[in-house]
Write an enzyme that holds these catalytic residues in place. Structure first.
Site, PDB file in Angstrom:
ATOM      1  N   SER A  84       0.861 -10.779  -4.874  1.00 24.97           N
ATOM      2  CA  SER A  84       0.583  -9.582  -4.079  1.00 24.97           C
ATOM      3  C   SER A  84       1.742  -9.169  -3.187  1.00 24.97           C
ATOM      4  O   SER A  84       1.636  -8.214  -2.432  1.00 24.97           O
ATOM      5  CB  SER A  84      -0.647  -9.805  -3.209  1.00 24.97           C
ATOM      6  OG  SER A  84      -0.354 -10.824  -2.291  1.00 24.97           O
ATOM      7  N   THR A 188      -0.862  -9.437   0.529  1.00 23.30           N
ATOM      8  CA  THR A 188       0.099  -8.829   1.461  1.00 23.30           C
ATOM      9  C   THR A 188       0.488  -9.838   2.520  1.00 23.30           C
ATOM     10  O   THR A 188      -0.318 -10.682   2.880  1.00 23.30           O
ATOM     11  CB  THR A 188      -0.525  -7.592   2.175  1.00 23.30           C
ATOM     12  OG1 THR A 188      -0.645  -6.536   1.256  1.00 23.30           O
ATOM     13  CG2 THR A 188       0.279  -7.109   3.355  1.00 23.30           C
ATOM     14  N   THR A 206       4.392  -5.801   0.719  1.00 22.70           N
ATOM     15  CA  THR A 206       3.331  -5.972  -0.287  1.00 22.70           C
ATOM     16  C   THR A 206       3.723  -5.354  -1.620  1.00 22.70           C
ATOM     17  O   THR A 206       4.606  -4.476  -1.671  1.00 22.70           O
ATOM     18  CB  THR A 206       2.037  -5.275   0.205  1.00 22.70           C
ATOM     19  OG1 THR A 206       0.959  -5.620  -0.656  1.00 22.70           O
ATOM     20  CG2 THR A 206       2.170  -3.761   0.218  1.00 22.70           C
ATOM     21  N   ARG A 216       0.785   5.350  -6.139  1.00 19.76           N
ATOM     22  CA  ARG A 216      -0.058   5.077  -4.969  1.00 19.76           C
ATOM     23  C   ARG A 216       0.708   4.250  -3.930  1.00 19.76           C
ATOM     24  O   ARG A 216       1.393   3.292  -4.244  1.00 19.76           O
ATOM     25  CB  ARG A 216      -1.314   4.328  -5.412  1.00 19.76           C
ATOM     26  CG  ARG A 216      -2.269   3.938  -4.282  1.00 19.76           C
ATOM     27  CD  ARG A 216      -2.014   2.545  -3.761  1.00 19.76           C
ATOM     28  NE  ARG A 216      -3.076   2.083  -2.855  1.00 19.76           N
ATOM     29  CZ  ARG A 216      -2.984   0.993  -2.116  1.00 19.76           C
ATOM     30  NH1 ARG A 216      -1.909   0.251  -2.162  1.00 19.76           N
ATOM     31  NH2 ARG A 216      -3.982   0.629  -1.321  1.00 19.76           N
ATOM     32  N   VAL A 217       0.576   4.627  -2.670  1.00 18.55           N
ATOM     33  CA  VAL A 217       1.127   3.843  -1.565  1.00 18.55           C
ATOM     34  C   VAL A 217      -0.019   3.527  -0.616  1.00 18.55           C
ATOM     35  O   VAL A 217      -0.816   4.407  -0.286  1.00 18.55           O
ATOM     36  CB  VAL A 217       2.242   4.631  -0.829  1.00 18.55           C
ATOM     37  CG1 VAL A 217       2.683   3.906   0.424  1.00 18.55           C
ATOM     38  CG2 VAL A 217       3.439   4.844  -1.759  1.00 18.55           C
ATOM     39  N   GLY A 218      -0.105   2.300  -0.178  1.00 21.41           N
ATOM     40  CA  GLY A 218      -1.169   1.897   0.740  1.00 21.41           C
ATOM     41  C   GLY A 218      -0.736   1.960   2.190  1.00 21.41           C
ATOM     42  O   GLY A 218       0.188   2.697   2.550  1.00 21.41           O
ATOM     43  N   ASP A 219      -1.404   1.186   3.006  1.00 23.28           N
ATOM     44  CA  ASP A 219      -1.131   1.197   4.441  1.00 23.28           C
ATOM     45  C   ASP A 219       0.118   0.410   4.824  1.00 23.28           C
ATOM     46  O   ASP A 219       0.749   0.685   5.845  1.00 23.28           O
ATOM     47  CB  ASP A 219      -2.314   0.582   5.193  1.00 23.28           C
ATOM     48  CG  ASP A 219      -2.546  -0.869   4.769  1.00 23.28           C
ATOM     49  OD1 ASP A 219      -2.504  -1.151   3.545  1.00 23.28           O
ATOM     50  OD2 ASP A 219      -2.752  -1.723   5.648  1.00 23.28           O
ATOM     51  N   THR A 239      -4.179  -6.185   6.705  1.00 23.05           N
ATOM     52  CA  THR A 239      -4.235  -6.595   5.309  1.00 23.05           C
ATOM     53  C   THR A 239      -5.558  -6.118   4.739  1.00 23.05           C
ATOM     54  O   THR A 239      -6.526  -5.936   5.471  1.00 23.05           O
ATOM     55  CB  THR A 239      -4.082  -8.125   5.181  1.00 23.05           C
ATOM     56  OG1 THR A 239      -4.204  -8.495   3.808  1.00 23.05           O
ATOM     57  CG2 THR A 239      -5.109  -8.874   5.986  1.00 23.05           C
ATOM     58  N   GLY A 240      -5.583  -5.893   3.443  1.00 24.87           N
ATOM     59  CA  GLY A 240      -6.824  -5.437   2.830  1.00 24.87           C
ATOM     60  C   GLY A 240      -6.664  -4.082   2.177  1.00 24.87           C
ATOM     61  O   GLY A 240      -5.554  -3.681   1.820  1.00 24.87           O
ATOM     62  N   GLY A 242      -5.856  -0.710   1.702  1.00 26.23           N
ATOM     63  CA  GLY A 242      -5.002   0.160   2.493  1.00 26.23           C
ATOM     64  C   GLY A 242      -5.599   1.516   2.799  1.00 26.23           C
ATOM     65  O   GLY A 242      -5.392   2.069   3.884  1.00 26.23           O
TER      66      GLY A 242
HETATM   67  C1  SD4 Z   1      -2.390  -2.142   0.226  1.00 23.30           C
HETATM   68  N1  SD4 Z   1      -2.876  -3.338   2.235  1.00 23.30           N
HETATM   69  O1  SD4 Z   1      -1.493  -1.792  -0.511  1.00 23.30           O
HETATM   70  C2  SD4 Z   1      -2.245  -3.448   0.958  1.00 23.30           C
HETATM   71  C3  SD4 Z   1      -2.794  -4.538   0.103  1.00 23.30           C
HETATM   72  C4  SD4 Z   1      -3.339  -5.655   0.845  1.00 23.30           C
HETATM   73  O2  SD4 Z   1      -4.742  -7.397   1.016  1.00 23.30           O
HETATM   74  O3  SD4 Z   1      -3.075  -5.887   1.972  1.00 23.30           O
HETATM   75  N2  SD4 Z   1      -4.202  -6.408   0.308  1.00 23.30           N
HETATM   76  O4  SD4 Z   1      -3.430  -1.492   0.380  1.00 23.30           O
END
Ligand code: SD4
Length: 329
Positions: A84, A188, A206, A216-219, A239-240, A242
């Site tokens: 990850s 992450t 991450t 796609r881009v997350g947080d 984390t998690g 996004g």
């Molecule tokens: C995301 N927050 O790209 C990241 C992935 C992540 O636990 O943290 N997963 O959304």
């Protein structure tokens, strides 16, 4: 702030939130913070121990929190067994491993990269964006082009790795190939540190959600969502999933809660709760935060079982390495 008042502020009594694990864990929230000794570094998940050791090599010799977090998360980026973070990460739906990272210091200086392919250390490029450009964020092809011009090399091994490729092909067989999050494939690394001078910095890196839509881009690379630092207050990282974190500007919301007087764990709890209220239909939504204040106090909170984070700090008898498990049953 007393715990009672804090819980009242959250509106727990009247919210009618029916998520069982959450109601149970509400009682476990601590308004007294852990820590208070620095230098200190904390980071998310199992890989946090090794990453903290990397950061400690800087912190223990009087280096800055900023250099420490960069070096610390780079350890995880280089770990090709990590699915990850870094180039060992799982690909998106089109088979590309795309990386996101950001870094921020106590002076609100920050840099970020997103949707980057084929570089081992996106965090180093994020730091370079911070140090060498008037910008905060570079993405995709432009980011790669700039990184090459700046002397960063692309990797010379095959990505995705064979094992990752096999998993991906397996996934493709069953996949309906539509947008969505796969909560099984997350991780992450988010890291926060305070150096011997009491200055705070943070980093987050991450490969994002596995099998995400290409582009796609997350947080994680977004300042204010995956990471936020305010030198007057403290810092937070997420984390998690996004998308859920971005919708509430998660990390900056945690810092703002601390600004209003919440302890780090309370602040993480408050924002997690806000996210849950916005996603009442989502079963198994995974989001967690870590926070650190300017006194060196820290805490973490998540909506799911098994969230853990690692802390390394100066203790009375030398360095202390600790792991905190958050299991709310
Ligand atoms: C995301 N927050 O790209 C990241 C992935 C992540 O636990 O943290 N997963 O959304």
């Amino acid at each position: 702030m007393s715990r009672r008042r804090f819980l009242k502020n959250l509106g727990l009594a009247s919210a009618g939130v029916t998520l069982t694990p959450f109601n149970t864990i509400a009682e476990n929230i601590s308004s007294s913070a852990l820590g208070g000794k620095f230098p200190l570094v904390l980071s998310t998940w199992n890989h946090g121990m090794e990453a903290n050791a990397g950061a400690w090599s800087i912190l223990s010799t009087g280096g800055s929190a900023l250099d420490a977090v960069q070096k610390g998360v780079a350890v995880t980026e280089s770990d090709l067994t990590n699915r990850s973070v870094g180039l060992g990460g799982r690909p998106d739906r089109d088979g590309h491993v795309t990386l996101d990272a950001c870094i921020m210091d106590h002076d609100s200086k920050c840099g970020a990269v997103a949707f980057l392919e084929d570089f081992e250390h996106p965090i180093d490029i994020a730091r370079a964006v911070m140090d060498r450009t008037p910008h905060v964020m570079l993405v995709g092809r432009g980011a790669a082009q700039w990184a090459l011009q700046q002397g960063f090399d692309k990797v010379n091994f095959q990505v995705p790795l064979r094992e990752v490729q096999q998993d991906y092909e397996e996934w493709l067989k069953k996949s309906e190939y539509k947008s969505g999050v796969n909560v099984e494939n997350h991780d992450t690394i988010g890291m926060l540190a305070m150096d011997a001078n009491g200055k705070i910095a943070g980093a987050c890196t991450t490969s994002g959600m596995a099998y995400k839509v290409h582009g796609r881009v997350g947080d994680s690379p977004i300042i204010g969502s995956g990471l936020f630092i305010d030198g007057d207050v403290g810092g937070a990282t997420a984390t998690g999933v996004g998308e859920a974190v971005i919708r509430v500007s998660g990390a900056s919301a945690v810092v703002e809660a601390m600004r209003r007087g919440a302890a780090p764990e309370e602040a993480c709890y408050e924002v997690t709760h806000r996210i849950l209220k916005k996603h009442p239909e989502v079963n198994g939504l995974q989001v967690g935060f870590l926070a650190l204040n300017t006194k060196g106090e820290y805490g973490g909170y998540s909506v799911y079982d098994g969230f853990n984070f690692a802390v390394r700090h100066e203790g009375q008898n030398g360095m202390v390495d600790a792991k905190h498990f958050r299991t709310w049953k």
